[in-house]
Design a protein around this motif. Sequence first.
Motif, short mmCIF file in Angstrom:
data_model
loop_
_atom_site.label_atom_id
_atom_site.label_comp_id
_atom_site.label_asym_id
_atom_site.label_seq_id
_atom_site.Cartn_x
_atom_site.Cartn_y
_atom_site.Cartn_z
N ARG A 339 0.95 -1.32 0.09
CA ARG A 339 0.07 -0.04 -0.06
C ARG A 339 0.75 1.34 0.17
O ARG A 339 0.47 2.54 -0.74
CB ARG A 339 -0.94 0.04 1.20
N LEU A 340 1.99 1.12 0.70
CA LEU A 340 2.99 2.36 0.84
C LEU A 340 3.56 2.59 -0.74
O LEU A 340 3.64 3.55 -1.00
CB LEU A 340 3.71 1.98 1.67
N LEU A 341 3.95 1.71 -1.24
CA LEU A 341 4.39 1.46 -2.66
C LEU A 341 3.56 2.24 -3.54
O LEU A 341 4.06 2.97 -4.50
CB LEU A 341 4.85 0.23 -3.09
N ALA A 342 2.22 1.84 -3.54
CA ALA A 342 1.29 2.50 -4.30
C ALA A 342 1.10 3.78 -3.93
O ALA A 342 0.83 4.74 -5.18
CB ALA A 342 -0.11 1.66 -4.16
N ALA A 343 1.18 4.27 -2.82
CA ALA A 343 1.01 5.71 -2.42
C ALA A 343 2.13 6.49 -3.18
O ALA A 343 2.10 7.87 -3.44
CB ALA A 343 0.87 5.74 -0.97
N ILE A 344 3.37 5.96 -2.87
CA ILE A 344 4.66 6.66 -3.52
C ILE A 344 4.36 6.77 -5.15
O ILE A 344 4.83 7.83 -5.69
CB ILE A 344 5.91 5.80 -3.06
N PHE A 346 1.57 7.18 -6.57
CA PHE A 346 0.59 8.22 -6.56
C PHE A 346 1.40 9.69 -6.47
O PHE A 346 1.44 10.31 -7.34
CB PHE A 346 -0.34 8.14 -5.51
N ALA A 347 2.08 9.89 -5.29
CA ALA A 347 3.07 11.04 -5.02
C ALA A 347 3.86 11.30 -6.47
O ALA A 347 3.91 12.25 -6.61
CB ALA A 347 3.94 11.01 -3.73
N ARG A 348 4.69 10.25 -6.94
CA ARG A 348 5.22 10.36 -8.01
C ARG A 348 4.73 11.06 -9.31
O ARG A 348 5.28 11.78 -9.95
CB ARG A 348 6.14 9.09 -8.79
N GLY A 349 3.52 10.80 -9.33
CA GLY A 349 2.64 11.49 -10.47
C GLY A 349 2.02 12.90 -10.27
O GLY A 349 1.60 13.39 -11.05
N ARG A 350 2.50 13.22 -9.05
CA ARG A 350 1.92 14.69 -8.68
C ARG A 350 3.05 15.76 -9.21
O ARG A 350 4.33 15.35 -9.13
CB ARG A 350 1.68 14.86 -7.26
N PRO A 351 2.69 16.98 -9.38
CA PRO A 351 3.60 18.08 -9.93
C PRO A 351 4.37 18.76 -8.86
O PRO A 351 4.57 19.85 -8.85
CB PRO A 351 2.60 18.88 -10.71
N THR A 352 4.91 18.08 -8.02
CA THR A 352 5.82 18.48 -7.02
C THR A 352 7.34 18.11 -7.03
O THR A 352 7.51 17.24 -8.04
CB THR A 352 5.21 18.07 -5.38
N ARG A 353 8.02 18.84 -6.33
CA ARG A 353 9.74 18.63 -6.63
C ARG A 353 10.35 18.37 -5.24
O ARG A 353 11.39 18.10 -5.44
CB ARG A 353 10.14 19.70 -7.37
N VAL A 354 9.37 18.52 -4.20
CA VAL A 354 10.05 17.80 -2.79
C VAL A 354 8.83 16.94 -2.17
O VAL A 354 7.63 17.34 -2.23
CB VAL A 354 10.34 19.15 -1.89
N LEU A 355 9.51 15.73 -1.55
CA LEU A 355 8.38 14.85 -1.03
C LEU A 355 8.90 14.59 0.37
O LEU A 355 10.09 14.18 0.50
CB LEU A 355 8.14 13.65 -2.07
N VAL A 356 8.06 14.72 1.19
CA VAL A 356 8.17 14.66 2.62
C VAL A 356 7.56 13.35 3.01
O VAL A 356 6.33 13.03 2.92
CB VAL A 356 7.92 15.56 3.63
N LEU A 357 8.41 12.24 3.56
CA LEU A 357 7.84 11.20 3.95
C LEU A 357 7.79 11.38 5.39
O LEU A 357 8.73 11.12 6.25
CB LEU A 357 8.71 9.80 3.82
N ASP A 358 6.42 11.32 6.20
CA ASP A 358 6.14 11.73 7.47
C ASP A 358 5.69 10.56 8.02
O ASP A 358 4.56 10.07 8.06
CB ASP A 358 5.24 12.78 7.59
N GLY A 359 6.72 9.71 8.77
CA GLY A 359 6.35 8.46 9.49
C GLY A 359 5.56 8.71 10.71
O GLY A 359 5.22 9.84 11.00
N GLY A 360 5.22 7.60 11.18
CA GLY A 360 4.35 7.46 12.63
C GLY A 360 4.83 8.27 13.69
O GLY A 360 6.29 8.62 13.77
N ALA A 361 4.02 8.99 14.67
CA ALA A 361 4.49 9.53 15.75
C ALA A 361 5.13 8.90 16.78
O ALA A 361 5.81 9.32 17.34
CB ALA A 361 3.02 10.40 16.16
N ALA A 396 11.63 2.06 -4.75
CA ALA A 396 10.91 3.19 -5.10
C ALA A 396 11.18 4.45 -4.81
O ALA A 396 11.48 5.46 -5.70
CB ALA A 396 9.47 2.87 -4.87
N LEU A 397 11.67 4.72 -3.55
CA LEU A 397 12.26 5.78 -2.79
C LEU A 397 13.72 6.51 -3.77
O LEU A 397 13.81 7.58 -4.03
CB LEU A 397 12.50 5.90 -1.36
N LEU A 398 14.54 5.30 -3.90
CA LEU A 398 15.92 5.78 -4.68
C LEU A 398 15.63 5.97 -6.04
O LEU A 398 16.28 6.76 -6.97
CB LEU A 398 16.62 4.34 -4.53
N GLY A 399 14.32 5.45 -6.42
CA GLY A 399 13.98 5.74 -7.83
C GLY A 399 13.34 7.16 -8.28
O GLY A 399 13.37 7.59 -9.45
#
Length: 595
Positions: A339-344, A346-361, A396-399
């Motif tokens: 599920r996390l892989l699918a979310a990444i 999705f984020a890759r298809g968005r027009p942003t240039r910085v992505l923050v991975l905000d893990g659990g509290a 996926a993150l490295l890519g």
Amino acid sequence: MAAALRILLLTHSFNGLAQRLFTELGADGHEVSVEFDIADSVTEEAVALFAPDVIVAPFLKRAVPESVWRRHLTLIVHPGIVGDRGPSALDWAIQEAEPAWGVTVLQAEAEMDAGPVWASHAFPLRAASKADTYRNETTAGALAAVREALARVPDWRAGRWQPRPLAEISDARGRLRALMRQAERALDWAHMGSAEILARIRAADGFPGVADALFDQACHLFDAHPGRRPAGREHAAPGTLLARRDGALLRATADGAVWIGHVRRADSPHPFKLPATLAFAAETSALPELPATLMAPAGADPAELGYRELAYRETDDGTLGVLSFEFYNGAMSTAQCRRLLAAIAFARGRPTRVLVLDGGAGFWSNGIHLNTIEAAPSPADESWANIEAIDDVCLALLGLTDRLTVAALRGNAGAGGCFLALACDRVWAREGVVMNPHYKNMGNLFGSEYWTYLLPRRVGEEAAHAIMSNRLPLLARQAAAQGLIDDCFGSGRTNFTAEVEARARVLATDPALAAHIADKACRRAADEVEKPLAAYRAAELDMMRRNFYGFDPSYHVARFHFVLKSAQSWTPRHLARHRDLGWQTPRPCEAVPAP
């Protein structure tokens, strides 16, 4: 800062609080060793070997032997306000919605939790689970109170200061409370509203859970979240199971609904916590799946969205994306990794240039999910599937070479979770986060997640070997000093989250951002030519195959005992320094003055 002391941590297990004290007090310059509270004779032997100036007990399930506390200064860390006594301090406070709570450091005496007070620390009590409160406010408060108490030891020894007897503290509002039993935790689904049910399950989270029943089968409930009844089920009877989502079950209450994330079945061959839909796989298969919304519409009411393990949002200017993930206890099953892989993706298809991975509290991530592995028909096969799935997430993150990525560690990270973070370009951690960047404590597990690529490129081969062999927890600020992560800041979770977003916005609006991204892509391409990521992965998995399928069962034995919470039978030598061969001759220790 207190004068340097020789401190023995006497603890039931090396839990998060014990790890935080071990690392922080060692960084303060104290000489710290650990002994698990296994038996009186073992404790007595440890004290004789180490001859501590003070014994600090952060987490115990039984009384310190009189033979120890009468002769050696012993400080108990109690997760309650001054005057609170009993084994269910946080449970009562959360269930009864106390507005504020605290931590008290008191001297061990014959009556448990009733000794003279050395220090205390108060904090507002959030609407959160016991486990989350313990890992955050309680742990931070305990550290502050222990430091205050240790600073007073020299004056106490010299007779210039004395702790306050509990009977003389007129404003102490705590009281003696008995062990909270299941009768006090019981749920009445027909008449209780969501708030009361949430409070009761949250008060029991971690341990022992709330005894209840699902599908007429006795079980204990954990990991509860607010919910709403779906369309068409507004008038369902309280107690009715309404839907499922990502391992959780939605159950109607008298005035709404709650999500139940984890359960422990009484009749199961796997008597440990599992995602609710996995524990009741056959029974829940007919329930409708209620998909979570990954990216909510602007202005959406969070209450309408309900329980979500994954959430994606963007800043108003569209320059910054934030992908949040919150997995119970930081464990990432095969399904959660996918599920996390699918979310990444999705984020890759968005027009942003910085992505923050905000893990659990509570936990950024602790890597593969040992409970779901233990419950699988073939734990070896599920271990393999799980490590492949988390490797896919790292890959996926490295890519993501068309943008910069930031790992924001609000909570602790362990094993594969540490290296998942290192797959990002920047790693920022909250002050107080504890990292365990190694695998060997889990039955000499070799580990994957591309650590053989990620770790040496940050700290070098020699330092990477030392980190992986150390087996000890590491404070975020120590990790930053070693170059393992990039920075450590933010005294609290709110401050950290705000500063992460502010720093990420600076990255996203930097005029040189395009050049930085181009440099990143070039470095990745050059690294790939030198040695492909596939080669790192294949070599790591070759070692993991031996862990999972080889003749040495150490990983399977260690996982079994970890999942079943088996009682400790000895203290690992990397923690019990006083048991090392060649340990220095102990020095005499002053007897504690008679109370």
